[in-house]
Design an enzyme around this catalytic site. Structure first.
Site, mmCIF file in Angstrom:
data_model
loop_
_atom_site.group_PDB
_atom_site.id
_atom_site.type_symbol
_atom_site.label_atom_id
_atom_site.label_comp_id
_atom_site.label_asym_id
_atom_site.label_seq_id
_atom_site.Cartn_x
_atom_site.Cartn_y
_atom_site.Cartn_z
ATOM 1 N N GLU A 303 42.698 -25.553 -37.513
ATOM 2 C CA GLU A 303 43.696 -26.622 -37.580
ATOM 3 C C GLU A 303 44.295 -26.846 -38.962
ATOM 4 O OE1 GLU A 303 42.731 -29.568 -34.021
ATOM 5 O OE2 GLU A 303 41.167 -29.626 -35.542
HETATM 6 C C1 ACM Z 1 38.046 -27.367 -33.541
HETATM 7 O O1 ACM Z 1 37.771 -27.938 -32.473
HETATM 8 N N1 ACM Z 1 39.020 -27.825 -34.310
HETATM 9 C C2 ACM Z 1 37.324 -26.200 -33.977
#
Ligand code: ACM
Length: 680
Positions: A303
């Protein structure tokens, strides 16, 4: 009756009893049930060589204390034999054989890890009959399907004290999970003491909670004694607000950062273009890799949409100068910069003999093959990574925080029969990890968000595919394991009950429990987006937090509805069994219908419960509807168009969540409401 025939029948019934009452979870690779039994009143005396490793002696003592808490008489031997001390971090064998006869118990294993797994099985074997506990005669040969069977615990969003981690390690050991993935850092906090960079753990979060290094060592020893590896995660380059708050020199832009108190993804990332960033990480790794003995080290990588990088002219200039651009030759490509960052981080880990793991976003053609990819965004990530030659772990489908059913995890297989991987690529599939992200789980409710559903992942990763085809059998065994876990110290059943009592205050808790039992928190990431603004300081003590992630009452209701619908609930189809099921349904529905009247006064008097009033009213309305439908079915009547239209409206209204919880019985209710009255 001839005596031999009688004896044959008795033996046959006894054999079936041992077999059908067994609730082993994960189910062993091979079991052969005998007809004898060994009473647990008989004292089991360990038979082990004097050279037996202390960790095995301790494990045997723990098992015996659990199997035989009371006074025993007589004597039988618990014979333990193993080849050598196994090291989980070397993926040493966990294979074992466990044999119970009326004379005693024998455990044989190539390594001490196998002994630990055998003891976990032994603890699940006792069967109670007429208040007597005994071990059924059995011969078990067992070994795991996957070597990596993990549980991720996010201790960064909400800090999880050492006691919480330890009891979850006990739960892991009971179902043969063998890797604790400890998510130690995130935007909201850096939860491990750094002696080199002490601002990380002291100013990175608003609550200032962290593990001391002594506590970390204590957890590592506790896990190791149970044959469980601990893989730490230091999530980079994004999810690093806490790092930047502590050491602003790491940031990519000129913004000023305060400890982050929301749950939304920040996309804040450290600066991968400065050498000082790597000097910092290098020093941090010197400290942290020395603390964690496991050969694997998780560096995160998830992310990061690159906004911090794209919006900083200095970083854009760096990307252009280093040709980190897309095919058009002009647009900067943050993925290439992240790959560069990954390579640098990988080199720092390799220098210390560690293997790097990262989330699936870090995958790219230039990523060195030795990097392990943990697939969370989809199954495709796992396949793509394995096809590129990376070892892989599956977590997609195993996200416990999304509040999906145990069944959905159970049906998720890292190597399904239709896997497109070649035999060589299949070998790269190390296993998988259940993941418990903790935005909506504090140390009180954590256990109930992990257990018992994590057992579905445990069985999927341990047991052979062929012996894990029956969902009904999995759910038959799950409550037994859930009860076992509670006796190990997990609080997944007691904590929600205590929360309900607290919410009920001086009122009777029963009606509130009746409602809570058929509620579930909204699924997937919906809880973030329902108009209730959560921060790190929001207490998780509302009805939604006491609601089970998967309602067992609703699940059983669904099973009952299925059999009534399948059995054809008509006059013609009235067998004794279907009569009983109909009666059971009626009793349940009447309870739900009457519950709303009992709860309304509590909603009036207790503002903290009031937001859930619509769910109670809807449960009553749906129950009324289904009682009418049962009457129609029993009379062999088809519902009128007007009735069906009203039913549709009621069911649609009942789907609406309130207080980020929803009624878990609506799907089954719809099935029953629209069931046809034709004869089977
Ligand atoms: C994640 O759930 N951002 C690895």
């Amino acid at each position: 009756m001839r005596l031999w025939l009688l004896m044959f029948l008795v033996l046959a019934v006894r054999q079936r009893l041992g077999q059908s009452a067994s609730a082993l979870l994960p189910v062993p690779a091979e079991m052969r049930w005998g007809q004898g039994r060994l009473s647990l009143k008989t004292a089991l005396r360990p038979g082990m060589p004097s050279t037996t490793h202390p960790s095995v002696i301790d494990a045997v003592a723990r098992t015996l204390a659990r199997l035989q808490p009371e006074k025993t008489t007589g004597s039988a031997v618990l014979q333990i034999r193993y080849g050598r001390v196994g090291q989980p971090e070397k993926f040493d064998e966990e294979r074992y054989s466990l044999r119970v006869t009326p004379m005693g118990v024998t455990i044989d294993a190539p390594t001490s890890l196998g002994v630990l797994r055998a003891l976990a099985t032994l603890e699940q074997l006792p069967i109670t009959e007429k208040k007597q506990r005994y071990l059924p005669e059995v011969d078990i040969q067992d070994q795991p399907r996957f070597a990596w069977r993990g549980l991720l615990i996010d201790a960064a969003r909400h800090f999880m004290p050492v006691t919480v981690i330890k009891r979850n390690i006990d739960g892991m050991a009971a179902v043969k999970l063998n890797v604790l993935h400890w998510h130690l850092t995130d935007d909201q906090g850096f939860r491990i003491e750094s002696k080199v960079f002490p601002r990380l753990h002291t100013v990175g979060s608003t609550d200032g909670l962290f593990y001391t290094q002594a506590e970390v060592r204590e957890v590592l020893a506790y896990a190791a004694a149970r044959g469980i590896r601990v893989v730490p995660e230091f999530d980079m380059p994004s999810h690093t607000t806490s790092w930047i708050v502590a050491y602003p020199r790491l940031k990519s832009n000129d913004s000023t950062y305060a400890p982050y108190t929301l749950w939304r993804t920040t996309n804040v990332a450290i600066d991968p273009t400065r050498e000082t960033t790597y000097t910092f990480i290098d020093s941090l790794f010197t400290e942290m890799t020395a603390l964690f003995p496991d050969p694997y080290f998780h560096a995160g990588g998830d992310e990061n949409d690159g906004r911090n990088w794209r919006r900083t002219p200095r970083i854009v200039a760096y990307m252009k100068a280093n040709k980190m651009v897309k095919a058009d030759g002009k647009t900067v490509d943050k993925h290439q910069l992240q790959t560069y960052f990954n390579r640098r981080v990988l080199a720092l880990l390799q220098k210390r003999g560690k293997r790097m793991i990262g989330w699936d976003e870090i995958l790219g053609p230039d990523l060195p093959k030795e990097t392990v990819i943990q697939s969370w965004r989809g199954k495709k990530g796992l396949v793509d990574a394995a096809k590129l030659g990376h070892p892989v772990l599956l977590s997609n489908g195993y996200y416990l925080d999304l509040n999906n059913t145990a069944a959905s995890s159970y049906l998720t297989d890292p190597l399904p029969p239709d896997s497109p991987l070649t035999p060589a690529e299949r070998k790269l599939v190390l296993g998988g990890e259940a993941a418990m992200w903790a935005e909506f789980a504090d140390s009180v409710v954590l256990d109930s968000r992990i257990w018992p559903r994590a057992a579905a992942v445990a069985e999927r990763l341990w047991s052979p595919q062929a012996s894990t085809q029956s969902m009904a059998d999995f759910y038959r065994r799950l409550p037994t394991v859930s009860a076992e876990l509670e006796t190990l110290g997990l609080r997944h059943r007691i904590a929600p009950e205590l929360l309900l009592k607290q919410l009920a205050g001086s009122a009777n808790v029963a009606p509130l429990r009746t409602l809570a039992e058929v509620l579930e928190p909204v699924k997937e990431y919906k809880r973030h987006f329902q108009g209730f603004n959560y921060t790190t300081a929001t207490p998780l003590n509302r009805l939604v937090d006491a609601a089970p992630a998967e309602s067992e009452v609703a699940r059983r209701f669904g099973v009952l509805v299925d059999s009534v619908v399948a059995g054809g609930a008509t006059a013609a189809g009235r067998t004794a069994a279907s009569q009983r099921q109909m009666a059971e349904l009626r009793t349940q529905l009447r309870t739900w219908q009457a519950n709303d009247v009992l709860l309304q006064p509590q909603f009036l008097l207790n503002p903290s419960l009031r937001e859930y009033a619509p769910l109670s009213t809807n449960l009553a309305a749906v129950s009324r509807l289904l009682l009418e439908r049962l009457t129609q079915l029993q009379a062999g009547q088809a519902p009128s168009a007007a009735w069906l239209a009203a039913a549709k409206a009621t069911l649609e209204a009942a789907q609406a969540p309130a207080g980020q919880a929803e009624l878990a019985v609506v799907k089954a209710a719809r099935k029953l409401a629209t069931a046809s009255a034709s004869a089977p």
